[in-house]
Design a protein around this motif. Sequence first.
Motif, short mmCIF file in Angstrom:
data_model
loop_
_atom_site.label_atom_id
_atom_site.label_comp_id
_atom_site.label_asym_id
_atom_site.label_seq_id
_atom_site.Cartn_x
_atom_site.Cartn_y
_atom_site.Cartn_z
N MET A 70 0.66 -1.37 0.05
CA MET A 70 -0.04 0.01 0.02
C MET A 70 0.95 1.38 0.03
N ASN A 71 2.27 1.22 0.29
CA ASN A 71 2.88 2.25 0.29
C ASN A 71 3.15 2.95 -0.97
N ASN A 72 2.96 1.85 -2.14
CA ASN A 72 3.23 2.54 -3.30
C ASN A 72 1.86 2.77 -4.19
N MET A 73 0.89 2.63 -3.47
CA MET A 73 -0.48 3.05 -4.05
C MET A 73 -0.64 4.79 -4.11
N SER A 74 -1.41 5.12 -5.18
CA SER A 74 -1.69 6.40 -5.21
C SER A 74 -3.05 6.85 -4.12
N ASN A 75 -3.17 7.99 -3.92
CA ASN A 75 -4.40 8.39 -3.32
C ASN A 75 -5.64 7.91 -4.11
N PHE A 76 -5.74 7.88 -5.28
CA PHE A 76 -6.91 7.45 -5.96
C PHE A 76 -6.90 5.78 -5.76
N GLY A 77 -5.91 5.23 -5.68
CA GLY A 77 -6.04 3.71 -5.59
C GLY A 77 -6.49 3.40 -4.14
N LEU A 78 -5.98 4.00 -3.19
CA LEU A 78 -6.50 3.93 -1.76
C LEU A 78 -7.89 4.25 -1.78
#
Length: 59
Positions: free
Chosen positions: A1-9
């Motif tokens: 989850m560290n590499n996810m963008s805000n949109f992905g979260l």
Amino acid sequence: MNNMSNFGLFIMIAITVPIIYLYQRWQENVFEEKAEVSLAEILFKRFSQSKNAAPRRRR
């Protein structure tokens, strides 16, 4: 989850929340059905226990 963008979260949360909500509603309905006992059943149990009980001896 560290590499996810805000949109992905946001998408991950938007998918998870309805699933959790539906699971909660389902569980509440299951427990309500188990807890439902009619007044007639309660009264029947009380009266049948008192009539079937052994008479008390007086001293």
